[in-house]
Enzyme design. Structure first.
Site, PDB file in Angstrom:
ATOM      1  N   LYS B  92       0.810  -1.231   0.000  1.00 24.47           N
ATOM      2  CA  LYS B  92       0.000   0.000   0.000  1.00 24.47           C
ATOM      3  C   LYS B  92       0.836   1.270   0.000  1.00 24.47           C
ATOM      4  CE  LYS B  92      -4.258  -1.721   0.283  1.00 24.47           C
ATOM      5  NZ  LYS B  92      -5.196  -1.531  -0.840  1.00 24.47           N
ATOM      6  N   GLU B 114      -9.848   6.225   2.700  1.00 21.68           N
ATOM      7  CA  GLU B 114     -10.767   5.225   3.221  1.00 21.68           C
ATOM      8  C   GLU B 114      -9.930   4.023   3.607  1.00 21.68           C
ATOM      9  OE1 GLU B 114      -9.963   5.392   0.099  1.00 21.68           O
ATOM     10  OE2 GLU B 114      -9.506   3.294  -0.304  1.00 21.68           O
ATOM     11  N   SER B 381       1.706  -9.781  -0.820  1.00 19.72           N
ATOM     12  CA  SER B 381       1.403  -8.339  -0.780  1.00 19.72           C
ATOM     13  C   SER B 381       1.562  -7.704   0.597  1.00 19.72           C
ATOM     14  CB  SER B 381      -0.006  -8.092  -1.307  1.00 19.72           C
ATOM     15  OG  SER B 381      -0.930  -8.868  -0.573  1.00 19.72           O
TER      16      SER B 381
END
Lengths: 268, 399
Positions: B92, B114, B381
């Site tokens: 991210k 969000e 990830s």
């Protein structure tokens, strides 16, 4: 001539401005919508904006979000809304009905199929909040081809260079959102709205409606002085939410009568 | 049309993508598109982004040959792209750094985001602290309860966390609320969207920032294995880690791309978060793609053990890749993901995120059907520290 155009023409000849109240179909219950629609007309509504419930109303504030949630809890979807309009048309053939909602329920039904069904039910205009003219290209044409007016929004952030493009796709009237933010926001600056409307009118022959932030007779009057139509949503939905169920229709009628007097005071 | 030319100027990937927002946001999206267009041609922007990725995030993240796991599964060799080793523990951060640099270029001092599981919220709060910006994170009330440690992390980093109580009180509602904030404060605020979804230009710019994953992997596989993998496997919620590794590999048509969605209790149960596997096209959150919806076009609730995959839509580029048969999409259910989670802990000493465990579970399924000299590259990830409470609870353990 479309019912919306005829309505604005008639008002113009009478020297009056339009009042457009909004309610969400199916709120507070399925059975309330039809009596509410007739009450709106009796109280002086010129056009009815009927909200189509959606699970993710991104452009709405908490009041209309909750209305959508109540309607969805009552299992009211787009097909039910069309049935309600058809019922309304049995007793009223003159008051235009504009559906206001989000793209997905219409997309799911299919734009062509929806247009046919909506026209058939007696719908006059369609405002899909999250389909701007750029994406609407084909969609607005499909609506128009079936005799539905595509209603588009203009906002305080819309640059002048874009107004013409939006107006070209629009039909019926254009809807100027008087505030940045979601429905139900406060702090209306009428002078700023007046400046924007003057700018919009340079590019737009259609009537201009104004919504967001209109809560009472005073604000309705102030907006009616500068716009062709006054749209009131959250304030009415708030009344529906707070009234005891047996009082809903009367309380809404009383409120809309007050708003009507405000709108008429502007043209006296 | 070549895939690298997508999206078109209005953000379309074939019929998907686009800009489906209320008028108030149109100008802001246009401004963002123009600024991003300038930024990506600006060598200084590129250099600063790369500098931050290297010195702040710790890139390049390694590719690791998971030999014991491969042996255990008995077939293809499994390699892991270690995005879990990035600062803040997931991919991210690649995107939030890129968007924060854009926000700074545009003179925006306030950022909003969000978050579902809290990973994107933490990554946004992190870069806001790093660049001295005010940060507000919207998070579903339910997720605030479920992910208390991440809520505290965000607060430590100086962010305000706003619980969202509308709708299903999860990620999709947090996204609605972030959009509402943006509409209201559009002039002062930059919206850091967490995945390769939303209105154009977000799917494109998030993809571009995440492509560092695939670009590195292509180089690293050549060095490490002397060749590219036979297939690349990545989990897909909104789809940002997957598109980040898939997109560069589109130049290698021999490499099979497999996206793994959250099958929840099983796709046939209806309780899942797998719109590509079992959804239909529609419009939500500003773009057109496959969605989880009912016959009236209402968005339906999703189910997954992994909060990061618990989203009813999917990035538009994945929808396009699916229809164009350039990638394959499958679903892995909660149970299979949990088993793969434990496997990686035990055989490799790596605690994976539950999201990434979905990709690992699919590798577990296909590895035995492949030869020992074939290669599966799994995009790991994120790390699983955030998930230990969930896993403990499922195992009936009180921490």
């Amino acid at each position: 001539m479309s019912r919306i155009a005829a309505t604005f023409e008639k008002l113009k000849s009478e020297g009056k401005k339009a009042l457009i109240p909004f309610i969400t179909a199916g709120d507070p219950g399925k059975g309330y919508t039809l009596p509410l629609m007739h009450a709106l007309v009796d109280a002086g509504a010129d056009i009815i904006e009927l909200g189509v419930p959606f699970s993710d109303p991104m452009a709405d504030g908490p009041v209309i979000q909750r209305a959508s949630e109540r309607a969805l809890a009552n299992k009211v979807g787009l097909k039910d809304v069309l049935v309600m309009v058809a019922e309304f048309r049995k007793a009223n053939s003159t008051t235009p009905v504009v559906l206001m909602g989000y793209a997905n329920p219409v997309e799911r039904m299919g734009y062509e199929a929806f247009s046919i069904a909506a026209k058939d039910a007696g719908v006059d205009g369609v405002l899909t909040v999250d389909i701007p003219p750029e994406e609407a290209g084909g969609v607005a044409d499909v609506f128009k081809a079936h005799g539905l007016d595509p209603i588009f929004l203009l906002s305080p952030t819309t640059p002048e260079s874009r107004v013409e493009e939006v107006v070209r796709a629009a039909g019926g009237f254009v809807y100027y959102v008087s505030l940045k933010g979601v429905t139900g926001a406060a702090n209306l600056d009428t002078e700023e709205v007046a400046r924007k409307i003057a700018m919009i009118r340079r590019h737009c022959a259609l009537p201009v409606g104004v919504g967001f932030g209109i809560r009472d007779a005073q604000t309705a009057e102030a907006i009616a002085r500068i716009a062709d139509a006054v749209v009131v949503g959250s304030r009415i939905v708030n009344e529906i939410e707070t009234a005891p169920e047996s009082e809903v229709v009367n309380r809404v009628k009383y409120l809309v009568e007050t708003l009507r007097r405000g709108v008429d005071a502007a043209t006296k | 049309m070549k895939i690298n030319d997508l999206p078109d100027v209005r953000g379309h990937f074939g019929p998907y993508g686009g800009i489906f927002v209320a008028e108030t946001l149109m100008a802001a999206l246009e401004e963002l598109r123009e600024e991003y267009d300038k930024a990506r041609k600006d060598p200084e922007f590129k250099a600063e982004f790369e500098y931050e990725l290297k010195h702040y995030v710790g890139r390049p993240s390694p590719v690791y040959h998971a030999k014991r796991l491969s042996e255990q599964y008995g077939g293809a060799q499994i390699y892991l792209k270690r995005e879990d080793l990035n600062h803040t523990g997931a991919h991210k951060i690649n995107n939030t750094i890129g968007q924060a640099l854009l926000a700074r270029r545009m003179g925006k001092k306030r950022v909003i985001a969000e978050t579902g599981a809290g990973q994107h919220g933490v990554a946004s709060a992190t870069v806001a602290a790093r660049y001295g910006m005010e940060c507000v994170v919207y998070m579903g009330e339910e997720d605030v309860q479920r992910q208390a440690p991440n809520v505290f992390r965000m607060k430590l980093l100086g962010a305000t966390v706003v619980p969202v109580s509308s709708g299903s009180k999860t990620l999709k509602d947090a996204l609605n609320e972030a959009m509402r904030d943006w509409v209201t404060n559009v002039e002062s605020t930059f919206y850091i969207l967490g995945t390769a979804a939303g209105p154009h230009p977000y799917p494109m710019l998030v993809r571009d920032f995440q492509c560092v994953i695939g670009n590195e992997a292509i180089k690293q596989m050549k060095e490490l294995a002397g060749r590219q993998p036979d297939c690349v496997v990545a989990c897909v919620g909104g789809g940002s880690n997957a598109i980040g590794i898939f997109h560069p590999y589109l130049k290698h048509p021999d490499v099979k791309l497999i996206g793994v969605e959250a099958g929840g209790s099983g796709v046939e149960s209806g309780k899942h978060a797998a719109p590509l596997s079992a959804g239909t096209p529609g419009v939500l959150h500003g773009f057109r793609s496959y969605l989880m919806q009912d016959e009236n076009g209402q968005i339906i609730e999703t189910h997954s053990v992994s909060a990061g995959l618990d989203y009813p839509g999917v990035g538009p580029e994945h929808a396009w890749l699916k229809d164009a048969h350039k990638a394959e999409y499958v679903a892995i259910n909660d149970e299979e993901a949990l088993a793969a989670f434990h496997d990686l802990c035990r055989f490799e000493g790596i605690i994976p995120a539950l999201e990434s465990s979905h990709a690992l579970a699919h590798a577990k399924k296909i590895a035995p059907t492949m030869k020992k000299d074939q290669i599966i590259l799994v995009n790991l990830s994120g790390r699983g520290d955030k998930d230990i409470n969930t896993v403990a609870k499922i195992s009936g353990i009180q921490l």
